[in-house]
Design a protein around this motif. Structure first.
Motif, mmCIF file in Angstrom:
data_model
loop_
_atom_site.group_PDB
_atom_site.id
_atom_site.type_symbol
_atom_site.label_atom_id
_atom_site.label_comp_id
_atom_site.label_asym_id
_atom_site.label_seq_id
_atom_site.Cartn_x
_atom_site.Cartn_y
_atom_site.Cartn_z
ATOM 1 N N THR A 132 0.825 -1.200 0.000
ATOM 2 C CA THR A 132 0.000 0.000 0.000
ATOM 3 C C THR A 132 0.860 1.252 0.000
ATOM 4 O O THR A 132 0.342 2.358 0.090
ATOM 5 N N ASN A 171 -8.651 -5.121 4.425
ATOM 6 C CA ASN A 171 -9.070 -3.730 4.521
ATOM 7 C C ASN A 171 -8.101 -2.722 3.936
ATOM 8 O O ASN A 171 -8.486 -1.763 3.297
ATOM 9 N N GLN A 172 -6.804 -2.965 4.220
ATOM 10 C CA GLN A 172 -5.844 -1.943 3.827
ATOM 11 C C GLN A 172 -5.807 -1.771 2.312
ATOM 12 O O GLN A 172 -5.543 -0.688 1.807
ATOM 13 N N THR A 174 -8.468 -2.191 0.327
ATOM 14 C CA THR A 174 -9.660 -1.414 0.000
ATOM 15 C C THR A 174 -9.432 0.070 0.285
ATOM 16 O O THR A 174 -9.817 0.933 -0.500
ATOM 17 N N THR A 175 -8.793 0.327 1.411
ATOM 18 C CA THR A 175 -8.466 1.710 1.756
ATOM 19 C C THR A 175 -7.579 2.340 0.691
ATOM 20 O O THR A 175 -7.778 3.492 0.295
ATOM 21 N N ARG A 178 -9.724 3.116 -2.324
ATOM 22 C CA ARG A 178 -10.562 4.299 -2.125
ATOM 23 C C ARG A 178 -9.719 5.574 -2.210
ATOM 24 O O ARG A 178 -10.133 6.563 -2.808
ATOM 25 N N SER A 179 -8.542 5.520 -1.642
ATOM 26 C CA SER A 179 -7.669 6.697 -1.672
ATOM 27 C C SER A 179 -7.293 7.058 -3.095
ATOM 28 O O SER A 179 -7.285 8.236 -3.477
ATOM 29 N N ASP A 197 -8.695 8.704 7.443
ATOM 30 C CA ASP A 197 -8.161 7.351 7.464
ATOM 31 C C ASP A 197 -7.706 6.872 6.088
ATOM 32 O O ASP A 197 -7.400 5.702 5.901
ATOM 33 N N GLY A 198 -7.651 7.772 5.112
ATOM 34 C CA GLY A 198 -7.137 7.384 3.801
ATOM 35 C C GLY A 198 -5.618 7.498 3.773
ATOM 36 O O GLY A 198 -5.004 7.987 4.714
ATOM 37 N N TYR A 199 -5.031 6.986 2.716
ATOM 38 C CA TYR A 199 -3.581 7.152 2.543
ATOM 39 C C TYR A 199 -3.342 8.514 1.908
ATOM 40 O O TYR A 199 -3.676 8.755 0.764
ATOM 41 N N ALA A 231 -7.840 -0.405 -6.524
ATOM 42 C CA ALA A 231 -7.049 -1.177 -5.574
ATOM 43 C C ALA A 231 -6.120 -2.132 -6.305
ATOM 44 O O ALA A 231 -4.921 -2.196 -6.020
ATOM 45 N N ARG A 382 -0.027 6.801 7.003
ATOM 46 C CA ARG A 382 -1.231 7.574 6.721
ATOM 47 C C ARG A 382 -0.923 9.064 6.628
ATOM 48 O O ARG A 382 -1.411 9.767 5.769
#
Length: 553
Positions: A132, A171-172, A174-175, A178-179, A197-199, A231, A382
């Motif tokens: 990520t 999760n990471q 997916t995050t 989304r980012s 909570d996004g990158y 992703a 983050r």
RNA sequence: GCGCCAGUAGCUCAGCUGGAUAGAGCAACGGACUUCUAAUCCGUAGGCCGAGGGUUCGAAUCCUUCCUGGCGCGCCA
């Protein structure tokens, strides 16, 4: 050398008992031999007398005298003396040590290899950073230690595989998706309120930009689908960065293992079914738990959450069981020390599924405190405020960086000051070692010019080398194979680093004290033989660490 | 509160699984380049091995109790 002596002592002792010369004490099963810190005491010492002489508790001169007689028949020992409380010192004949030079020169690249591993199939899994974001400095330490450990194990006769576990599920990821999607929309001119909570780091925008260039804009695509597309693209892209950075760091993996593939092949469900069949899991509060407390864990652990999704632990169960299915006798995980709380549940899981917990060895790498001019950095993915491994390599250099990471036992914390590492680069221990290698190469160039040739065998050396520092060098070379073996068995690659520094120091000292190329041809050739043996060992050890051995500096 | 890792020279660390007078490197001080590369070498100085207790012939190392620092203790990954 040590083994030879030990065998000789055992044989001699046995003789002594069989012939009735010795009656008191018992024949020990194994002889412990030590290298005395003070060389005057001898080359090896043992507290054998202590063991044998009980209950008198004094060194029996008789034993020593019998031993020396037997050992001299083998031409191994020059002298044996009794010193200190119960110590017998064995001073080996000089030719024993100089014989090592032949071993080094004949074996060449393979000097230092051993078979203590006996072909044990062992896997070293290391780095395994989430795809990520780019690797940071902390990953670097784990990467180098894991890589060097794998090399040391290989040299010690283990059958080694290097593996990177790719956490491309969960999760990471997916995050990340989304980012990327949000940055993509931003690029398309939308006003975005970027979530906490996004990158947040800059590289996410880079990925988005690349996505836009290659895949175009995501018009009319459902949100979930768009996130998934981002992703996957992001993971693939970032993995190429990671692989490239590691490649430039000299690290290559035999296998990249996808977490997602475990789910795709239903491996997770299969392993969970096995646990259930064994009655090790139970349901509570709509979640599935593993009864790890039965095998020494503090509390039971969740495998499937109440919302139906799997925990990281669930896939780790499947992953580690699959490792053993692939035929590894032993598995090493290199983790950041902050994961140490995770070990008991992993061991518990193995025990539950019928594997001895010792088959899994977790090597914890303590934190790297990154400093610049003594001021610590705070790092967090983050927040985007972190120093990448690449930046550090570019700034400090690959050799210095690798050496620096290996210079400590991995279970103690490491302060890494960038400015210090750069400014002191000429004082850096790595250059000290490399310089020793380069110096021998330089001598070789001069020897060639002067027409002095390297002897075919050490015969000349045995007769000509008489100085204590020459003997000391030979003895140090003889220690190299056991250094590598002990580094492997104990999973402590740093031992090779300390050995290297010692060897370099003794060589530099010798170099300043004695000229190799002198008027007398025999002396020149003998010394040339000696320093080239040093060069071989320096080169072999540096190669294990992944540090270059330059011909000149 | 519980657990893991550490505590050794002014600083950063070794100490090979219990051995002899505890070692390096920086930093300090004094020396060595018309001689194979001075990115080097030689010398001096620097210690209650965090503290107490225990185990034994013998402990920096093993057991125990404290003290200090770091990190963990989630249906996060």
């Amino acid at each position: 050398m040590k083994t030879q002596l030990r065998q000789a002592i055992m044989a001699a002792l046995k003789d002594c008992y069989e012939s009735g010369d010795l009656t008191s004490g018992e024949l020990p099963e194994e002889i412990q031999l030590e290298v005395p810190k003070n060389a005057e005491h001898g080359d090896f010492a043992t507290n054998l007398a202590m063991t044998l002489a009980k209950p008198e508790r004094k060194a029996p001169r008789q034993i020593a005298e019998l031993l020396v007689k037997r050992l001299q028949e083998h031409a191994l020992c020059e002298s044996v003396d009794i010193a200190g409380p119960g110590f017998i010192n064995f001073k080996l004949a000089a030719q024993c040590w100089y014989a090592v030079l032949d071993q080094v020169m004949i074996s060449g690249d393979s000097f230092g290899r051993s078979d203590v591993g006996q072909g044990t199939k062992i896997q070293v899994e290391f780095v395994s950073a989430n795809p990520t974001g780019p690797l940071h400095i902390g990953h670097g330490r784990g990467a180098v230690v894991g890589d060097a450990l794998a090399a040391v194990l290989q040299a010690a006769g283990y059958d080694v595989q290097r593996e990177y576990y790719v956490n491309d599920a969960g999760n990471q990821v997916t995050t990340l998706g989304r980012s990327i999607l949000l940055r993509l929309r931003e690029l398309q001119g939308e006003q975005i309120d970027f979530p906490e909570d996004g990158y947040q780091a800059e590289y996410v925008t880079d990925v988005a930009r690349k996505f836009r260039a290659e895949k175009g804009e995501l018009e009319g695509v459902a949100e979930a689908e768009a996130i998934e597309a981002c992703a996957r693209f992001g993971v693939a892209e970032i993995l190429t960065w990671i692989e490239k950075d590691l490649g430039e760091f000299g690290i290559h993996f035999d296998n990249w293992y996808s977490e997602k593939s475990l789910y795709d092949r239903s491996m997770v469900d299969q392993e969970l079914a096995k646990l259930k069949a064994k009655g090790l899991s139970f349901e509570q509060d709509d979640a599935l738990w593993l009864r790890t407390t039965e095998f020494g864990d503090d509390k039971d652990r969740v495998l499937i959450k109440s919302d139906g999704s799997y925990t990281y632990f669930a896939s780790d169960v499947a992953y580690h069981m699959e490792k053993f299915d692939r035929g590894f006798d032993r598995v090493i995980d290199v983790w950041g020390a902050d994961h140490h709380g995770y070990i008991p549940r992993m061991k518990a899981m193995l025990a539950g599924l019928g594997h001895p917990p010792e088959d899994l060895e977790v090597l914890l790498i303590q934190m790297v405190n990154l400093l610049r001019d003594g001021v610590p950095f705070t790092m967090g993915k983050r927040s985007g405020n972190f120093i990448t491994l690449r930046e550090v390599i570019d700034e400090v250099g690959r050799d210095a960086c690798r050496f620096f990471f290996l210079i400590r036992r991995c279970d103690s914390q490491l302060d890494f000051d960038l400015e210090l590492a750069k400014q002191q680069s000429s004082d850096n221990p790595v250059y000290y070692v490399q310089y020793a290698h380069a110096r021998v190469c330089s001598i070789n160039r001069n020897a060639a010019e002067a027409g002095v040739t390297l002897p075919e065998t050490g015969a000349v050396a045995y007769q000509t080398l008489t100085l204590p520092e020459e003997l000391a060098l030979a003895r140090l070379l003889a220690r190299y194979p056991e250094t590598v073996a002990s580094a492997a068995v104990n999973y402590e690659p740093h031992r090779v680093v300390f050995y290297l520094q010692e060897l370099a120091a003794q060589f530099h000292s010798y170099y300043n004290r004695q000229r190799v190329l002198v008027d007398d041809v025999d002396t020149s050739r003998a010394r040339l033989y000696l320093v080239n043996a040093v060069k071989v060992v320096l080169g072999n050890a540096l190669k294990l660490l992944g540090v270059s051995a330059p011909e000149q500096m």
